[in-house]
Design a protein around this motif. Structure first.
Motif, PDB file in Angstrom:
ATOM      1  N   GLY A  43      16.706  51.913 -63.909  1.00  0.00           N
ATOM      2  CA  GLY A  43      16.758  53.330 -64.236  1.00  0.00           C
ATOM      3  C   GLY A  43      15.387  53.986 -64.226  1.00  0.00           C
ATOM      4  N   THR A  44      15.356  55.222 -64.665  1.00  0.00           N
ATOM      5  CA  THR A  44      14.130  55.997 -64.698  1.00  0.00           C
ATOM      6  C   THR A  44      13.126  55.306 -65.622  1.00  0.00           C
ATOM      7  N   TYR A  45      11.962  55.049 -65.093  1.00  0.00           N
ATOM      8  CA  TYR A  45      10.893  54.314 -65.788  1.00  0.00           C
ATOM      9  C   TYR A  45      11.312  52.901 -66.200  1.00  0.00           C
ATOM     10  N   GLY A  46      12.436  52.425 -65.735  1.00  0.00           N
ATOM     11  CA  GLY A  46      12.902  51.090 -66.095  1.00  0.00           C
ATOM     12  C   GLY A  46      13.163  50.937 -67.577  1.00  0.00           C
ATOM     13  N   LYS A  47      13.707  51.969 -68.198  1.00  0.00           N
ATOM     14  CA  LYS A  47      13.918  51.951 -69.648  1.00  0.00           C
ATOM     15  C   LYS A  47      15.261  51.361 -70.074  1.00  0.00           C
ATOM     16  N   GLN A  48      16.179  51.172 -69.138  1.00  0.00           N
ATOM     17  CA  GLN A  48      17.483  50.613 -69.503  1.00  0.00           C
ATOM     18  C   GLN A  48      17.481  49.117 -69.195  1.00  0.00           C
ATOM     19  N   LYS A  49      18.279  48.391 -69.952  1.00  0.00           N
ATOM     20  CA  LYS A  49      18.307  46.942 -69.748  1.00  0.00           C
ATOM     21  C   LYS A  49      19.675  46.389 -70.116  1.00  0.00           C
ATOM     22  N   VAL A  62      16.305  59.229 -73.418  1.00  0.00           N
ATOM     23  CA  VAL A  62      15.373  60.209 -72.854  1.00  0.00           C
ATOM     24  C   VAL A  62      14.477  60.772 -73.957  1.00  0.00           C
ATOM     25  N   GLU A  63      14.766  61.945 -74.484  1.00  0.00           N
ATOM     26  CA  GLU A  63      13.906  62.572 -75.491  1.00  0.00           C
ATOM     27  C   GLU A  63      13.923  61.834 -76.824  1.00  0.00           C
ATOM     28  N   ASN A  64      14.950  61.046 -77.069  1.00  0.00           N
ATOM     29  CA  ASN A  64      15.081  60.348 -78.349  1.00  0.00           C
ATOM     30  C   ASN A  64      14.755  58.858 -78.250  1.00  0.00           C
ATOM     31  N   GLY A  65      13.977  58.471 -77.254  1.00  0.00           N
ATOM     32  CA  GLY A  65      13.561  57.074 -77.133  1.00  0.00           C
ATOM     33  C   GLY A  65      14.630  56.187 -76.545  1.00  0.00           C
ATOM     34  N   ILE A  66      14.708  54.977 -77.066  1.00  0.00           N
ATOM     35  CA  ILE A  66      15.698  54.004 -76.601  1.00  0.00           C
ATOM     36  C   ILE A  66      16.446  53.451 -77.807  1.00  0.00           C
ATOM     37  N   VAL A  67      17.595  52.867 -77.532  1.00  0.00           N
ATOM     38  CA  VAL A  67      18.378  52.229 -78.584  1.00  0.00           C
ATOM     39  C   VAL A  67      18.929  50.923 -78.008  1.00  0.00           C
ATOM     40  N   GLU A  68      19.020  49.920 -78.863  1.00  0.00           N
ATOM     41  CA  GLU A  68      19.498  48.601 -78.454  1.00  0.00           C
ATOM     42  C   GLU A  68      20.807  48.280 -79.162  1.00  0.00           C
ATOM     43  N   ALA A  69      21.675  47.564 -78.453  1.00  0.00           N
ATOM     44  CA  ALA A  69      22.951  47.145 -79.044  1.00  0.00           C
ATOM     45  C   ALA A  69      23.284  45.736 -78.564  1.00  0.00           C
ATOM     46  N   ASP A  70      24.035  45.041 -79.393  1.00  0.00           N
ATOM     47  CA  ASP A  70      24.563  43.738 -79.000  1.00  0.00           C
ATOM     48  C   ASP A  70      25.834  43.969 -78.197  1.00  0.00           C
ATOM     49  N   VAL A  71      25.826  43.516 -76.954  1.00  0.00           N
ATOM     50  CA  VAL A  71      26.987  43.667 -76.074  1.00  0.00           C
ATOM     51  C   VAL A  71      27.189  42.338 -75.353  1.00  0.00           C
TER      52      VAL A  71
END
Length: 166
Positions: A43-49, A62-71
């Motif tokens: 993704g944009t700037y490689g921010k998704q994982k 985006v404007e609110n940073g990133i968030v992580e979840a257990d999936v």
């Protein structure tokens, strides 16, 4: 031409032997290796994982940073992803270095780490002026995996992204 019982029997045995040597197993029933895992930064700037080694997902807000979840992906979902990877021969040398990448703002980054049968392959690429076929295949695979992950309840519970990249 006269067909004897012996010739007919020989013909039947040959057909059975030849059909037994043919792999008629459907793609969807390929056996999933026990050690199959992958991580995909994209993704944009490689921010998704998406990381199946640790069963985690990072969503770019985006404007609110990133968030992580257990999936955690199901065995069926992993099998579907594995079969798509096999189709594009993702463990081979995809030879991405010779293709011309473009400077685009904001940049889109993709980094893969895939483990199958005790082998690890790493793939990284950015934006291309003209997408080579192998990159189009990888983009389709990214979209396929993202679709699976984004349909999970754990992902749906994450906040929506706010804003956009210019």
């Amino acid at each position: 031409m006269r067909v004897t019982y012996r010739n007919f029997l020989l013909l039947v045995l040959m057909v059975i032997f030849i059909s037994g040597c043919t792999n008629l197993e459907p793609e969807s029933s390929r056996e999933l290796p026990e050690d199959f895992d992958f991580s995909l930064i994209y993704g944009t700037y490689g921010k998704q994982k998406i990381d199946t080694y640790n069963n985690t997902v990072i969503k770019d807000l985006v404007e609110n940073g990133i968030v992580e979840a257990d999936v955690t992906l199901t065995e069926d979902e992993m099998n579907r992803i594995y079969n798509e990877m096999v189709k594009i021969d993702i463990m081979s040398d995809l030879n991405l270095e010779g293709d011309k990448q473009c400077d685009v703002e904001p940049p889109s980054i993709s980094e893969w780490k895939i483990q199958i049968n005790n082998e690890i392959n790493s793939i990284a690429y950015g934006n291309y002026c003209e997408h080579p076929e192998v990159i189009l295949d990888l983009i389709e695979l990214e979209d396929f995996i993202h679709e699976i992950v984004s349909s999970k309840d754990e992902y749906k519970a994450l906040p929506d992204a706010k804003g956009f990249y210019e």
